[in-house]
Design a protein around this motif. Sequence first.
Motif, PDB file in Angstrom:
ATOM      1  N   VAL A 298      16.298 -15.863  -1.421  1.00 20.82           N
ATOM      2  CA  VAL A 298      15.055 -15.431  -2.084  1.00 20.82           C
ATOM      3  C   VAL A 298      15.139 -13.930  -2.332  1.00 20.82           C
ATOM      4  O   VAL A 298      15.259 -13.146  -1.388  1.00 20.82           O
ATOM      5  N   ARG A 299      15.096 -13.520  -3.570  1.00 26.93           N
ATOM      6  CA  ARG A 299      15.202 -12.095  -3.918  1.00 26.93           C
ATOM      7  C   ARG A 299      13.910 -11.383  -3.525  1.00 26.93           C
ATOM      8  O   ARG A 299      12.826 -11.752  -3.985  1.00 26.93           O
ATOM      9  N   THR A 300      14.042 -10.352  -2.697  1.00 26.32           N
ATOM     10  CA  THR A 300      12.889  -9.773  -2.027  1.00 26.32           C
ATOM     11  C   THR A 300      12.970  -8.258  -1.986  1.00 26.32           C
ATOM     12  O   THR A 300      14.047  -7.685  -1.803  1.00 26.32           O
ATOM     13  N   VAL A 301      11.812  -7.613  -2.126  1.00 18.61           N
ATOM     14  CA  VAL A 301      11.670  -6.194  -1.791  1.00 18.61           C
ATOM     15  C   VAL A 301      10.703  -6.091  -0.621  1.00 18.61           C
ATOM     16  O   VAL A 301       9.624  -6.690  -0.649  1.00 18.61           O
ATOM     17  N   ALA A 302      11.108  -5.357   0.414  1.00  9.65           N
ATOM     18  CA  ALA A 302      10.221  -5.060   1.531  1.00  9.65           C
ATOM     19  C   ALA A 302       9.758  -3.618   1.372  1.00  9.65           C
ATOM     20  O   ALA A 302      10.586  -2.697   1.390  1.00  9.65           O
ATOM     21  N   PHE A 303       8.458  -3.421   1.176  1.00 14.22           N
ATOM     22  CA  PHE A 303       7.923  -2.077   1.022  1.00 14.22           C
ATOM     23  C   PHE A 303       7.566  -1.507   2.392  1.00 14.22           C
ATOM     24  O   PHE A 303       6.883  -2.152   3.192  1.00 14.22           O
ATOM     25  N   VAL A 304       8.028  -0.302   2.651  1.00  7.81           N
ATOM     26  CA  VAL A 304       7.861   0.349   3.942  1.00  7.81           C
ATOM     27  C   VAL A 304       7.229   1.714   3.697  1.00  7.81           C
ATOM     28  O   VAL A 304       7.513   2.363   2.686  1.00  7.81           O
ATOM     29  N   ARG A 305       6.395   2.146   4.626  1.00  3.84           N
ATOM     30  CA  ARG A 305       5.632   3.364   4.395  1.00  3.84           C
ATOM     31  C   ARG A 305       6.442   4.638   4.595  1.00  3.84           C
ATOM     32  O   ARG A 305       6.085   5.681   4.053  1.00  3.84           O
ATOM     33  N   SER A 306       7.515   4.607   5.367  1.00  2.00           N
ATOM     34  CA  SER A 306       8.263   5.819   5.650  1.00  2.00           C
ATOM     35  C   SER A 306       9.720   5.666   5.267  1.00  2.00           C
ATOM     36  O   SER A 306      10.261   4.553   5.203  1.00  2.00           O
ATOM     37  N   ARG A 307      10.368   6.793   5.016  1.00  2.44           N
ATOM     38  CA  ARG A 307      11.794   6.779   4.717  1.00  2.44           C
ATOM     39  C   ARG A 307      12.584   6.210   5.895  1.00  2.44           C
ATOM     40  O   ARG A 307      13.484   5.402   5.724  1.00  2.44           O
TER      41      ARG A 307
ATOM     42  N   LEU B   7      12.386 -11.077  -9.045  1.00  7.66           N
ATOM     43  CA  LEU B   7      12.018 -11.063  -7.632  1.00  7.66           C
ATOM     44  C   LEU B   7      11.112 -12.245  -7.314  1.00  7.66           C
ATOM     45  O   LEU B   7      10.204 -12.580  -8.082  1.00  7.66           O
ATOM     46  N   ASP B   8      11.351 -12.854  -6.170  1.00  8.26           N
ATOM     47  CA  ASP B   8      10.546 -14.001  -5.754  1.00  8.26           C
ATOM     48  C   ASP B   8       9.503 -13.636  -4.709  1.00  8.26           C
ATOM     49  O   ASP B   8       8.500 -14.327  -4.569  1.00  8.26           O
ATOM     50  N   ALA B   9       9.770 -12.575  -3.933  1.00  5.82           N
ATOM     51  CA  ALA B   9       8.883 -12.273  -2.811  1.00  5.82           C
ATOM     52  C   ALA B   9       8.808 -10.780  -2.571  1.00  5.82           C
ATOM     53  O   ALA B   9       9.748 -10.035  -2.869  1.00  5.82           O
ATOM     54  N   VAL B  10       7.671 -10.379  -2.012  1.00  2.00           N
ATOM     55  CA  VAL B  10       7.462  -9.001  -1.570  1.00  2.00           C
ATOM     56  C   VAL B  10       6.916  -9.058  -0.152  1.00  2.00           C
ATOM     57  O   VAL B  10       5.997  -9.834   0.135  1.00  2.00           O
ATOM     58  N   VAL B  11       7.505  -8.274   0.740  1.00  2.00           N
ATOM     59  CA  VAL B  11       6.981  -8.121   2.095  1.00  2.00           C
ATOM     60  C   VAL B  11       6.487  -6.682   2.227  1.00  2.00           C
ATOM     61  O   VAL B  11       7.224  -5.744   1.898  1.00  2.00           O
ATOM     62  N   ILE B  12       5.264  -6.510   2.680  1.00  2.00           N
ATOM     63  CA  ILE B  12       4.663  -5.180   2.772  1.00  2.00           C
ATOM     64  C   ILE B  12       4.478  -4.842   4.249  1.00  2.00           C
ATOM     65  O   ILE B  12       3.679  -5.477   4.943  1.00  2.00           O
TER      66      ILE B  12
END
Length: 794
Positions: free
Chosen positions: A313-322, A389-394
Amino acid sequence: MASNPVPPDAGARPSPGMILERLARGATRAARITHTEHLPPRIGRHADWPEQIRPEVIGAIRSAGIERPWAHQARTSEHALRGESVVVATGTASGKSLAYLAPVLSTLLDGSEAPNGRGATALYLAPTKALAADQRRAVRELAAPLGNAVRPAVYDGDTPVEEREWVRQYGNYVLTNPDMLHRGILPAHARWSSFLRALRYVVIDECHSYRGVFGSHVAQVIRRLRRICARYGSEPVFLLASATAAKPAQAATRLTGLPVVEITEDASPRGEVVFALWEPPLTELHGEQGAPVRRTATAETADLLTDLAVQGVRTVAFVRSRRGAELIALIAQERLAEVDRSLPGRVAAYRGGYLPEERRALERALHNGDLLGLAATTALELGVDVSGLDAVVIAGYPGTRASLWQQAGRAGRSGQGALAVLVARDDPLDTYLVHHPEALFDQPVESTVLDPDNPYVLAPHLCAAAAELPLTESDFALFGPAAGGLMPQLEAANLLRRRAKTWHWTRRERAADLTDIRGQGGPPVQIVEAGTGRLLGTVDAAAAHTTVHDGAVHLHQGRTHVVQHLDLADNVALVEEASPPYSTTARDTTAIAVLETETEIPWGDGRLCFGSVEVTNQVVSFLRRKLITGEVLGETKLDLPPRTLRTRAVWWTVTEDQLDAARVNPEQLGGALHAAEHASIGMLPLFATCDRWDIGGVSIPLHPDTLLPTVFVYDGHPGGAGFAERAFHTAAAWLTATRDAIASCECEAGCPSCIQSPKCGNGNDPLHKRGAIRLLGELLRGAPQGRDGTPQGT
């Protein structure tokens, strides 16, 4: 970019519900889902292009697979062609780019046939370099059938010097960012004269991102642009786009200083969206003051990214910090290696601070599918087309509902269904939201908060404007009502000199260098490898004391480094590669003094106030925490200089009688105030477009200026950013949510989910959970309630 059909292989992909079901297998996993929101698919509604759009442009759009526009695209184009500034505020992947590109390309094509002169030009502003680079690629593909009539070119800090002259002379669709406009284009406007003279359109993409201090600076940069354009005889139309904005016309008008028409009805189709709220479980570990500790959002997100990559599953995980982005990518790579040795290379990190070539390579790999998973900061949030993209994890609530929907909208851009998962941090706001889904799904996005009249923002832009062209009194109306009053101060500071009826910049240094429009407080700190002298990246000056202090753990491209020395004089942090079994968190102390009380409202015997304050802050130590668990291993003292900040704050006081009524005795008072301060800071992002790291707070049992127990919440930017003012105007709703968040937490005496703060300089001591609930309840009993739940008279 546009209303493309669903790709032919979309039917072979698992549905978002099926993907979530696989993630939730097992009793412990399923219990972590506190709510699932299903957004049904939507059918699109077409219209016809306005007659003024050139047939060649319509042909190029059809060549891209788009037969007819959605209704909102056609309406946006109509306003643009009539010379009316317009903001299109429709959902992610609704084709906003095409809505403004159609009239822009048509006008550029008209200009290319002009017998004399350069022809029409257009300027595109993006908040990030990544978005500008992505848009150039999209424009080139769309405009390819038009030949040399459209010449898109990026002009930013990454543009090689040898290319810049070509862009100035021949580019007619120049893509840049507000920083380059401020520092590079406007100060050198004479070299851009032919481009500016022909400027017909200014596109401002992702306009909701221009908020707070950054948005206030950009508003003044745009006013400087309008002034220079008028000097060359042009009056460009502004075309703004945002997937998420409340009262978009009002916000766009404040940003540009012009009347703006809004288009908000989204006529594009949308695939099914499944949005899950996910709360990590409590662990057996104990943190500060013996509080229970939840599994970190970082560890949980790394697990989810790993599982999704294994599923393909093509995914981007968004994270608040570098650091968080680097850590999640690193953990996922290690776990994927245990499953399949070919998988670790298909997961990476993406963040600001990387070198330009590193960012471009990652964007290409994500776009073409070489990468299955990416742990990214918000540098990738805005508009970059990563179709497929299929999914986003925040990983943690991003601070505003606007950013939440923006990040969630990165998946499903090709029309297929999409899964979005919000993983809660151990934080009052995140805990509140995963148990109060109505606060996310039943509320509109926030209003954009910006204050172009902030004197700390306005003054340097008046200097920059005077350096570009001498200022006259007739310019004051453009820059706002505070401009005239600042001129004597700028003269007294020898920044401007008055000659007859004009003001001139007379110094040798560049006026544009007086301010950093992103409010970062000075030049960035360079991160240099001590042994080799190799530049690894940069960190903002304002964050240097807390992120690259001596002993800090710094991650770059999956490699861990420890800071050997932070040289504040030369703005350099020397690091050495290492593998410590811990992360680091800075601790600071803060004192606050009231400079001026602008507004004061009785809340029973207590007072709610708003005004100007001076804050003195000093980073004094850092904690070492175990990776994954967050368990505290120890504390190390630091010797860094204090920093002072004049800003705006909201504060409230309580009396002895109110303390008696709340049954808060002197031994409990400090802990009750401190707990209320922490929780109120954590909850403010629900009511203002800010991050908890944009604001700060102080609580004192007897403050020398108020002579009463007092809690302050202040803007973390010089002159204020509008957040504290927003808090003042929504105080009843804000503090009610704060009390409810503390009361509903399942812990006994306080934890990171309710009253503990990750940046507390006092080690979260003292804190008194029950005292805070009673104290806030008593304060709120005295609050004058308006019809909308806000204090009357504010």
